[in-house]
Design a protein around this motif. Structure first.
Motif, PDB file in Angstrom:
ATOM      1  N   LYS A 198      38.938  47.188  32.937  1.00  0.00           N
ATOM      2  CA  LYS A 198      38.595  45.817  33.323  1.00  0.00           C
ATOM      3  C   LYS A 198      37.085  45.620  33.432  1.00  0.00           C
ATOM      4  CE  LYS A 198      41.286  43.814  36.269  1.00  0.00           C
ATOM      5  NZ  LYS A 198      41.930  43.438  37.532  1.00  0.00           N
ATOM      6  N   GLY A 199      36.573  44.645  32.659  1.00  0.00           N
ATOM      7  CA  GLY A 199      35.164  44.287  32.745  1.00  0.00           C
ATOM      8  C   GLY A 199      34.224  45.121  31.900  1.00  0.00           C
TER       9      GLY A 199
ATOM     10  N   SER B 173      38.900  39.067  35.458  1.00  0.00           N
ATOM     11  CA  SER B 173      40.279  39.327  35.888  1.00  0.00           C
ATOM     12  C   SER B 173      41.326  38.873  34.874  1.00  0.00           C
ATOM     13  CB  SER B 173      40.545  38.649  37.240  1.00  0.00           C
ATOM     14  OG  SER B 173      40.362  37.258  37.126  1.00  0.00           O
ATOM     15  N   CYS B 174      40.884  38.109  33.840  1.00  0.00           N
ATOM     16  CA  CYS B 174      41.873  37.611  32.878  1.00  0.00           C
ATOM     17  C   CYS B 174      41.191  37.256  31.554  1.00  0.00           C
ATOM     18  CB  CYS B 174      42.576  36.370  33.444  1.00  0.00           C
ATOM     19  SG  CYS B 174      41.451  34.966  33.682  1.00  0.00           S
TER      20      CYS B 174
ATOM     21  N   CYS C 100      38.530  34.559  31.833  1.00  0.00           N
ATOM     22  CA  CYS C 100      37.227  35.074  32.291  1.00  0.00           C
ATOM     23  C   CYS C 100      36.454  35.635  31.101  1.00  0.00           C
ATOM     24  CB  CYS C 100      37.411  36.197  33.311  1.00  0.00           C
ATOM     25  SG  CYS C 100      38.165  35.720  34.866  1.00  0.00           S
TER      26      CYS C 100
ATOM     27  N   LEU D  71      39.675  44.018  28.935  1.00  0.00           N
ATOM     28  CA  LEU D  71      40.468  44.040  30.173  1.00  0.00           C
ATOM     29  C   LEU D  71      40.845  45.463  30.552  1.00  0.00           C
ATOM     30  CD1 LEU D  71      42.859  40.953  30.012  1.00  0.00           C
ATOM     31  CD2 LEU D  71      41.105  41.437  31.706  1.00  0.00           C
TER      32      LEU D  71
ATOM     33  N   ASP E 211      31.531  42.808  36.626  1.00  0.00           N
ATOM     34  CA  ASP E 211      32.453  42.626  37.737  1.00  0.00           C
ATOM     35  C   ASP E 211      32.805  41.151  37.865  1.00  0.00           C
ATOM     36  OD1 ASP E 211      32.495  45.364  38.429  1.00  0.00           O
ATOM     37  OD2 ASP E 211      30.609  45.126  39.504  1.00  0.00           O
TER      38      ASP E 211
ATOM     39  N   TYR F  76      30.203  36.467  38.631  1.00  0.00           N
ATOM     40  CA  TYR F  76      30.125  37.622  37.736  1.00  0.00           C
ATOM     41  C   TYR F  76      28.814  38.370  37.945  1.00  0.00           C
ATOM     42  CZ  TYR F  76      33.859  35.075  35.424  1.00  0.00           C
ATOM     43  OH  TYR F  76      35.027  34.410  35.164  1.00  0.00           O
TER      44      TYR F  76
END
Length: 71
Positions: free
Chosen positions: A39-40, A11-12, A15, A36, A8, A65
């Motif tokens: 996501k994550g 976002s991009c 990251c 992505l 968690d 994170y």
């Protein structure tokens, strides 16, 4: 050995690069693949099994994170 995790705070692409670098600095992590979509999502290849707590400690070098294991 490969294990699946959810990270968690991703976002991009930036990251992903930071988290991948932080995880792969651990001597028992061979490879960290982070996505992505979804996501994550992450697949981490380890030389020996690391607990989620140990992985979180490695991620704590960064802020924002959290990692959880996916069964």
């Amino acid at each position: 050995m490969k294990q699946k995790f959810q990270i968690d705070g991703i976002s991009c692409g930036g990251c992903i690069a930071r988290v991948k670098k932080a995880l792969e600095e651990h001597p028992n992590i061979e490879k960290a693949e982070i996505f992505l979509a979804p996501k994550g999502a992450a697949i981490i290849t380890m030389k020996e099994n690391l607990s989620t707590d140990e992985l979180q400690k490695q991620l704590n070098t960064l802020e924002g994170y959290t990692i959880t294991e996916i069964n």
